[in-house]
Design a protein around this motif. Structure first.
Motif, short mmCIF file in Angstrom:
data_model
loop_
_atom_site.label_atom_id
_atom_site.label_comp_id
_atom_site.label_asym_id
_atom_site.label_seq_id
_atom_site.Cartn_x
_atom_site.Cartn_y
_atom_site.Cartn_z
N UNK B 302 -43.24 -39.05 74.10
CA UNK B 302 -43.52 -37.84 73.34
C UNK B 302 -44.59 -37.10 74.14
N UNK B 330 -35.69 -40.99 77.78
CA UNK B 330 -35.80 -40.53 76.40
C UNK B 330 -37.14 -39.81 76.23
N UNK B 331 -37.10 -38.49 76.18
CA UNK B 331 -38.35 -37.75 76.09
C UNK B 331 -38.25 -36.60 75.09
N UNK B 332 -39.24 -36.53 74.21
CA UNK B 332 -39.37 -35.39 73.30
C UNK B 332 -40.55 -34.57 73.79
#
Lengths: 209, 368
Positions: B302, B330-332
């Motif tokens: 994140x 997987x990156x926000x």
């Protein structure tokens, strides 16, 4: 009967999260796949897919407040522009790339579609059908930019900048040599099988290269 | 929540510069309970001038922790659910071995004999602490500014030891502008005659130099808007007499106050060593490129930045995000709106709280 089963069996299409196109899309997406939803809004479809289908869910959304709500519900969303949103992803990073009710708002739709098919094995595209009889009627009868239930905006404040029909999309797919795996057409909660270009309000296409 | 800083002592640590520090001590605090499976531990990384006291009320001074608005029961890092650890960094001056610690070889403080440290040294010492606490895999490593650098370093150096990372208002490497501001701070300290090549322990510390360094720092932590809002052009005293050199703007008075306050709680040599470690930091070091470095990272990310943060601007967060996306990690990412400049991650925590809470909950669900 679950919403996804309903979407499969039709002709009556129930909604997922209050949206008919979501019901269709969630019926198409296979379990445990990698899904990118471009223009994913609050991430509700992605959250639903992660929860019910075990997908690895990612999203792109430009509006900060929506990105915040999506991340707060645990979905990995990237705040960015759709048309540049793909650039970083490697080829075939996803099984499905979803673009729901947004194609008509993009500046370069063909580029967007090509990028979807580059980063994903399948593209799922849902858009409002400008060929619907009510749109034709409105345009013919008033002589002005059509305003209908489906296209409620005045021409000067509409987010829609490209007006495409079911036929337009099929023609483009043929020209680009994409395979249309499925085309599902909706009017209200009903699936349309006859004359979709005239009778469908919403089209959902599953295509691949 | 009354808390007490604890300490762990290790025989030695080998540093990137080739030196060995022996022994080495780490000051840390913990909040909440470690679950039986040991899967709910979160390491909080402090920023440049922070310390191990991240949350709760200190048992001695009654002081709230520096991120008390983010860590605690029901807060973003919910201590009802998570076991939260925060340690003072290597080279620091709040209980962890640093320049003011006694050099066993001489019996006097290390001062400038202290070896040069890097962020990777800092993180390696934290790894020793985490293992000492019986934890092999952290649920998350989180921090803002220099804390974010450490979170990135963890993700690359110990990919299997963390499930997620939350780098906030940070960068994969300092820009020339960031190095420049740090250098002004260092020069202010070294220009103070009381600095005396670092040998001021037991005598007068370089208080004026350190205060000026802190004043510069504070300017970079705020934004034009937040300063205009907070101080405007107001004078300290209200009288409208003729211009007079002794008249002081509120902003001047504020900076002087913060500067003098800092002298009481921070060691000038630590300032030199830690800022240098930040400037040396480049996550690409030893990997060839940013992308190659982050390819090692398997954690969920994140990444957060703030609109008015001109010290660690959003483009630096986007460099990290872009490299991660390029490796399909997987990156926000979200740029949060705030007027508070770089300080936003410490003070403007409403939206940040929601994002961190949701991200941690989904990490716990997906990677038990």
């Amino acid at each position: 009967m679950s919403a996804t089963e309903a979407a499969r069996v039709g002709p009556f299409v129930h909604s997922v999260l209050g949206r008919r196109d979501y019901a269709i899309i969630s019926g198409i997406v296979e379990p445990n796949t990698r899904v990118l939803d471009v223009g994913c809004g609050d991430g509700e479809l992605l959250e639903w897919l992660a929860e019910h289908k075990g997908v690895d869910a990612r999203g792109v959304e430009i509006i900060g407040s929506k990105v915040q709500r999506a991340i707060a519900r645990g979905v990995s969303v990237y705040q960015g522009d759709i048309e540049q949103g793909f650039a970083d992803y490697p080829d075939q990073a996803f099984d499905y790339v979803i673009l729901s009710q947004t194609l008509q708002e993009t500046r370069q739709p063909l580029k967007v579609l090509n990028e979807m098919l580059r980063v994903g094995r399948y593209a799922i595209v849902a858009f409002p059908n400008f060929g619907h009889w009510s749109v034709r009627w409105s345009h013919l009868w008033t002589g002005r930019a059509p305003k209908t239930k489906l296209f409620p905006h005045d021409w000067y404040d509409s987010p829609n900048i490209h007006f495409l029909t079911v036929h337009d999309f099929e023609t483009l797919a043929a020209k680009e040599h994409w395979t249309v795996e499925r085309g599902i057409f909706l009017a209200g909660n009903r699936q349309v099988s006859l004359m979709p270009n005239l009778l469908a309000e919403t089209a959902v296409f599953l295509v691949h290269r | 929540m009354i808390v007490e800083t604890q300490s762990a002592r290790f025989d030695s640590i080998s540093l990137d510069c080739g030196a060995v520090l022996a022994p080495v001590e780490v000051a840390y605090e913990t909040y909440g309970e470690l679950n039986s499976a040991r899967t709910n531990a979160i390491l909080i990384e402090h920023a440049f001038s922070g310390d191990a006291h991240a949350a709760g009320i200190s048992h001695d001074g009654g002081k709230p922790g520096w991120w008390d608005n983010m860590i605690g029961p029901g807060k973003a890092f919910d201590t009802n659910k998570y076991f939260v650890i925060c340690a003072n960094v290597l080279g620091g001056c709040k209980g962890t071995t640093g320049p003011q610690s006694i050099n066993p070889a001489t019996g006097a403080p290390y001062a400038m004999q202290f070896p040069v440290i890097t962020m990777s040294d800092v993180v390696r010492l934290q790894k020793m602490l985490v293992e000492h606490l019986g934890i092999t895999r952290l649920l998350s490593v989180a921090g803002g500014s220099m804390g974010g650098m450490q979170a990135l370093e963890w993700a690359v150096a110990f990919p299997d030891a963390i499930a997620s990372a939350i780098p906030i208002a940070t960068t994969a490497r300092h820009s020339a502008q960031q190095i420049a501001f740090n250098e002004v701070g260092r020069q202010a300290i070294m220009a103070d005659l009381d600095w005396n090549q670092g040998n001021y322990y037991g005598t007068k510390p370089p208080a004026r130099g350190l205060a000026v360094a802190r004043m510069v720092g504070h300017i970079t932590y705020m934004s034009d808007d937040s300063m205009r809002e907070k101080f405007g052009r107001r004078f300290q005293d209200k009288d409208e007499a003729l211009p007079d050199f002794s008249k002081v703007f509120e902003v001047e008075s504020y900076l002087r106050y913060r500067g003098s306050q800092f002298v009481d709680r921070f060691d000038a040599n630590s300032y030199l060593y830690i800022t240098k470690a930040m400037d040396f930091f480049d996550i690409a070091n030893g990997h060839g490129s940013l992308a190659a470095a982050l390819e090692r990272a398997t954690a969920r990310f994140l990444v957060l930045s703030f609109t008015s943060d001109w010290l660690y601007p959003t483009y630096q967060s986007l460099e990290i995000v872009s490299a991660l996306r390029g490796r399909n990690r997987d990156v926000a990412f979200c740029e949060l709106p705030s007027n508070y400049g770089h300080d936003a991650f410490l003070v403007d925590v409403g939206e940040q709280t929601e994002l961190v809470r949701g991200f941690l909950a989904s990490t716990l669900r997906s990677k038990p």
